[in-house]
Write a protein that holds these residues in place. Structure first.
Motif, PDB file in Angstrom:
ATOM      1  N   ALA A  69       0.820  -1.220   0.000  1.00  0.00           N
ATOM      2  CA  ALA A  69       0.000   0.000   0.000  1.00  0.00           C
ATOM      3  C   ALA A  69       0.851   1.266   0.000  1.00  0.00           C
ATOM      4  O   ALA A  69       1.959   1.293   0.541  1.00  0.00           O
ATOM      5  CB  ALA A  69      -0.905  -0.004   1.230  1.00  0.00           C
ATOM      6  N   ASP A  70       0.290   2.341  -0.594  1.00  0.00           N
ATOM      7  CA  ASP A  70       0.926   3.663  -0.485  1.00  0.00           C
ATOM      8  C   ASP A  70       0.607   4.268   0.865  1.00  0.00           C
ATOM      9  O   ASP A  70       1.421   4.940   1.470  1.00  0.00           O
ATOM     10  CB  ASP A  70       0.399   4.605  -1.583  1.00  0.00           C
ATOM     11  CG  ASP A  70       0.912   4.181  -2.934  1.00  0.00           C
ATOM     12  OD1 ASP A  70       2.039   3.660  -2.988  1.00  0.00           O
ATOM     13  OD2 ASP A  70       0.166   4.330  -3.928  1.00  0.00           O
ATOM     14  N   HIS A  71      -0.644   4.060   1.310  1.00  0.00           N
ATOM     15  CA  HIS A  71      -1.052   4.651   2.591  1.00  0.00           C
ATOM     16  C   HIS A  71      -2.012   3.704   3.317  1.00  0.00           C
ATOM     17  O   HIS A  71      -3.236   3.851   3.228  1.00  0.00           O
ATOM     18  CB  HIS A  71      -1.713   6.010   2.349  1.00  0.00           C
ATOM     19  CG  HIS A  71      -2.062   6.706   3.626  1.00  0.00           C
ATOM     20  ND1 HIS A  71      -2.758   7.879   3.678  1.00  0.00           N
ATOM     21  CD2 HIS A  71      -1.822   6.387   4.915  1.00  0.00           C
ATOM     22  CE1 HIS A  71      -2.918   8.251   4.939  1.00  0.00           C
ATOM     23  NE2 HIS A  71      -2.368   7.345   5.707  1.00  0.00           N
ATOM     24  N   PRO A  72      -1.434   2.741   4.040  1.00  0.00           N
ATOM     25  CA  PRO A  72      -2.302   1.823   4.789  1.00  0.00           C
ATOM     26  C   PRO A  72      -2.716   2.404   6.133  1.00  0.00           C
ATOM     27  O   PRO A  72      -1.942   3.116   6.775  1.00  0.00           O
ATOM     28  CB  PRO A  72      -1.403   0.598   4.997  1.00  0.00           C
ATOM     29  CG  PRO A  72       0.000   1.122   4.947  1.00  0.00           C
ATOM     30  CD  PRO A  72      -0.012   2.374   4.110  1.00  0.00           C
ATOM     31  N   VAL A  73      -3.958   2.117   6.543  1.00  0.00           N
ATOM     32  CA  VAL A  73      -4.456   2.592   7.839  1.00  0.00           C
ATOM     33  C   VAL A  73      -5.119   1.419   8.573  1.00  0.00           C
ATOM     34  O   VAL A  73      -5.864   0.644   7.975  1.00  0.00           O
ATOM     35  CB  VAL A  73      -5.478   3.740   7.676  1.00  0.00           C
ATOM     36  CG1 VAL A  73      -6.052   4.160   9.034  1.00  0.00           C
ATOM     37  CG2 VAL A  73      -4.832   4.954   7.007  1.00  0.00           C
ATOM     38  N   LEU A  74      -4.843   1.320   9.880  1.00  0.00           N
ATOM     39  CA  LEU A  74      -5.494   0.327  10.734  1.00  0.00           C
ATOM     40  C   LEU A  74      -6.562   1.055  11.534  1.00  0.00           C
ATOM     41  O   LEU A  74      -6.261   1.948  12.320  1.00  0.00           O
ATOM     42  CB  LEU A  74      -4.481  -0.317  11.696  1.00  0.00           C
ATOM     43  CG  LEU A  74      -3.130  -0.760  11.099  1.00  0.00           C
ATOM     44  CD1 LEU A  74      -2.244  -1.378  12.200  1.00  0.00           C
ATOM     45  CD2 LEU A  74      -3.314  -1.750   9.956  1.00  0.00           C
ATOM     46  N   SER A  75      -7.819   0.685  11.309  1.00  0.00           N
ATOM     47  CA  SER A  75      -8.931   1.342  11.993  1.00  0.00           C
ATOM     48  C   SER A  75      -9.122   0.685  13.366  1.00  0.00           C
ATOM     49  O   SER A  75      -9.103  -0.538  13.492  1.00  0.00           O
ATOM     50  CB  SER A  75     -10.187   1.174  11.128  1.00  0.00           C
ATOM     51  OG  SER A  75     -11.273   1.829  11.719  1.00  0.00           O
ATOM     52  N   GLU A 100      -5.823   4.727  13.276  1.00  0.00           N
ATOM     53  CA  GLU A 100      -6.876   5.750  13.365  1.00  0.00           C
ATOM     54  C   GLU A 100      -8.053   5.225  14.173  1.00  0.00           C
ATOM     55  O   GLU A 100      -8.594   4.154  13.878  1.00  0.00           O
ATOM     56  CB  GLU A 100      -7.355   6.182  11.970  1.00  0.00           C
ATOM     57  CG  GLU A 100      -8.493   7.209  12.037  1.00  0.00           C
ATOM     58  CD  GLU A 100      -8.736   7.935  10.717  1.00  0.00           C
ATOM     59  OE1 GLU A 100      -7.834   7.968   9.855  1.00  0.00           O
ATOM     60  OE2 GLU A 100      -9.849   8.472  10.560  1.00  0.00           O
ATOM     61  N   VAL A 101      -8.461   5.979  15.181  1.00  0.00           N
ATOM     62  CA  VAL A 101      -9.634   5.615  15.979  1.00  0.00           C
ATOM     63  C   VAL A 101     -10.879   6.002  15.197  1.00  0.00           C
ATOM     64  O   VAL A 101     -11.002   7.134  14.718  1.00  0.00           O
ATOM     65  CB  VAL A 101      -9.611   6.341  17.349  1.00  0.00           C
ATOM     66  CG1 VAL A 101     -10.854   5.970  18.160  1.00  0.00           C
ATOM     67  CG2 VAL A 101      -8.344   5.998  18.113  1.00  0.00           C
ATOM     68  N   ASN A 102     -11.777   5.052  15.037  1.00  0.00           N
ATOM     69  CA  ASN A 102     -13.032   5.297  14.316  1.00  0.00           C
ATOM     70  C   ASN A 102     -14.119   4.505  15.023  1.00  0.00           C
ATOM     71  O   ASN A 102     -14.026   3.292  15.149  1.00  0.00           O
ATOM     72  CB  ASN A 102     -12.878   4.844  12.855  1.00  0.00           C
ATOM     73  CG  ASN A 102     -14.152   5.057  12.067  1.00  0.00           C
ATOM     74  OD1 ASN A 102     -15.013   4.192  12.039  1.00  0.00           O
ATOM     75  ND2 ASN A 102     -14.286   6.202  11.433  1.00  0.00           N
ATOM     76  N   LEU A 103     -15.136   5.217  15.530  1.00  0.00           N
ATOM     77  CA  LEU A 103     -16.104   4.576  16.417  1.00  0.00           C
ATOM     78  C   LEU A 103     -17.522   4.642  15.880  1.00  0.00           C
ATOM     79  O   LEU A 103     -17.930   5.646  15.291  1.00  0.00           O
ATOM     80  CB  LEU A 103     -16.073   5.244  17.793  1.00  0.00           C
ATOM     81  CG  LEU A 103     -14.724   5.232  18.507  1.00  0.00           C
ATOM     82  CD1 LEU A 103     -14.857   5.931  19.857  1.00  0.00           C
ATOM     83  CD2 LEU A 103     -14.203   3.829  18.682  1.00  0.00           C
ATOM     84  N   PHE A 104     -18.258   3.576  16.164  1.00  0.00           N
ATOM     85  CA  PHE A 104     -19.688   3.557  15.841  1.00  0.00           C
ATOM     86  C   PHE A 104     -20.441   4.391  16.877  1.00  0.00           C
ATOM     87  O   PHE A 104     -21.211   5.287  16.538  1.00  0.00           O
ATOM     88  CB  PHE A 104     -20.188   2.109  15.826  1.00  0.00           C
ATOM     89  CG  PHE A 104     -21.632   1.987  15.476  1.00  0.00           C
ATOM     90  CD1 PHE A 104     -22.087   2.358  14.226  1.00  0.00           C
ATOM     91  CD2 PHE A 104     -22.544   1.502  16.390  1.00  0.00           C
ATOM     92  CE1 PHE A 104     -23.425   2.250  13.892  1.00  0.00           C
ATOM     93  CE2 PHE A 104     -23.886   1.392  16.062  1.00  0.00           C
ATOM     94  CZ  PHE A 104     -24.322   1.776  14.813  1.00  0.00           C
TER      95      PHE A 104
END
Ligand code: PTJ
Length: 249
Positions: A69-75, A100-104
């Motif tokens: 990946a060029d820019h991988p992110v772990l949510s 990256e924090v990402n919440l429901f």
């Protein structure tokens, strides 16, 4: 917490459950996270509480995608933060991915608590607090992402969620790597790479594969990606859950 004997037959499962409880007490995990954990436990029990061969293939393909990946992110959500905080930091280090924090069930307090928790486990930069972009087509809080994080990522690891963000991210053209114990969940069904395994086994496993593949050429990584078949992985997991045995190769 009641002391769990070392030789208790369900020790790992009980320890994992207590980590989710501690996450709720610490303001990291939502109360719905307890229910999600219960659902996951049921599938894990049926899978034999082990990494099935096709899930191991999926973790290797996921590692190759993250390295390409060029820019991988772990949510990161509240369950994942409670269960594998240090392991996620190691995976981010091994692949050059952002966290990256990402919440429901998003509240700013819980985002801040998770960012702090990840820092305590060695993370230096954690995204998710800016929330200055939105995933198109999603009405709920999980649409809020960082413009220089998930919004512009090309590969995103999406663990434990209910599926509509997974679909929206796929529509944005991102490659999605999903960890979910339910092979029939919408997120597993949508993923380029569905990893049907417990997050506590899957994340260290992706890191192990990423370290093994660290010196591989782009061609070798492409070959790992091409060799993985998502339909077969989903069918294998369903077969294991339904019949308790693996399909014949
Ligand atoms: O922290 P938030 O606010 O973002 O909320 C996170 C949860 C997990 C509560 C939220 O995304 C949610 O409600 O998820 P669902 O709809 O319950 O879906 C969770 C999925 O994860 C289900 O398919 C479970 O089978 C699966 N799951 C649960 N525990 C695990 C798991 N998969 C892998 N490893 C686990 N330990």
């Amino acid at each position: 917490m009641t002391e769990i004997p070392e030789d208790h037959p369900r020790r790992d499962s009980l320890v994992t459950r207590h980590r989710i409880e501690d996450g709720v007490d610490a303001g990291i995990t939502s109360r719905q996270g307890l229910i999600a954990q219960g659902r996951g436990e049921a599938y894990d029990y049926l899978l034999g509480e082990e990494t099935i061969p096709s899930a191991d293939d999926a973790t290797r393909a996921a590692a190759a995608h993250l390295l390409l990946a060029d820019h991988p992110v772990l949510s990161v959500n509240g369950n994942v933060a409670a269960l594998v905080p240090g392991e996620l930091v190691e995976l981010a280090d091994a692949t050059g991915a952002d966290l990256e924090v990402n919440l429901f069930n998003r509240t700013e307090e819980r985002v801040d608590a998770i960012v702090e928790h990840l820092r305590e486990h060695g993370a230096t930069d954690v995204k998710g607090q800016a929330a200055d972009a939105r995933i198109p087509g999603l009405e709920h809080e999980r649409a809020k992402v960082d413009a220089d994080g998930i919004y512009e990522a090309d590969v995103v690891l999406v663990p434990l969620e209910d599926g509509d963000r997974a679909e929206a991210l796929a529509e944005m053209g991102k490659t999605e790597l999903v960890v979910d114990l339910n092979p029939l969940s919408r997120s597993a069904q949508t993923a380029a790479v569905p990893i049907v395994d417990n997050i506590v086994r899957a994340v260290p496993n992706v890191t192990r594969h990423a370290r093994e593949l660290a010196d591989a050429s782009r061609e070798e990584l492409d070959a790992v990606v091409d060799a993985f078949d998502r339909e077969t992985a989903l069918e294998d997991a369903e077969q294991r859950i339904r019949d308790g045995v693996d399909r014949e190769a």
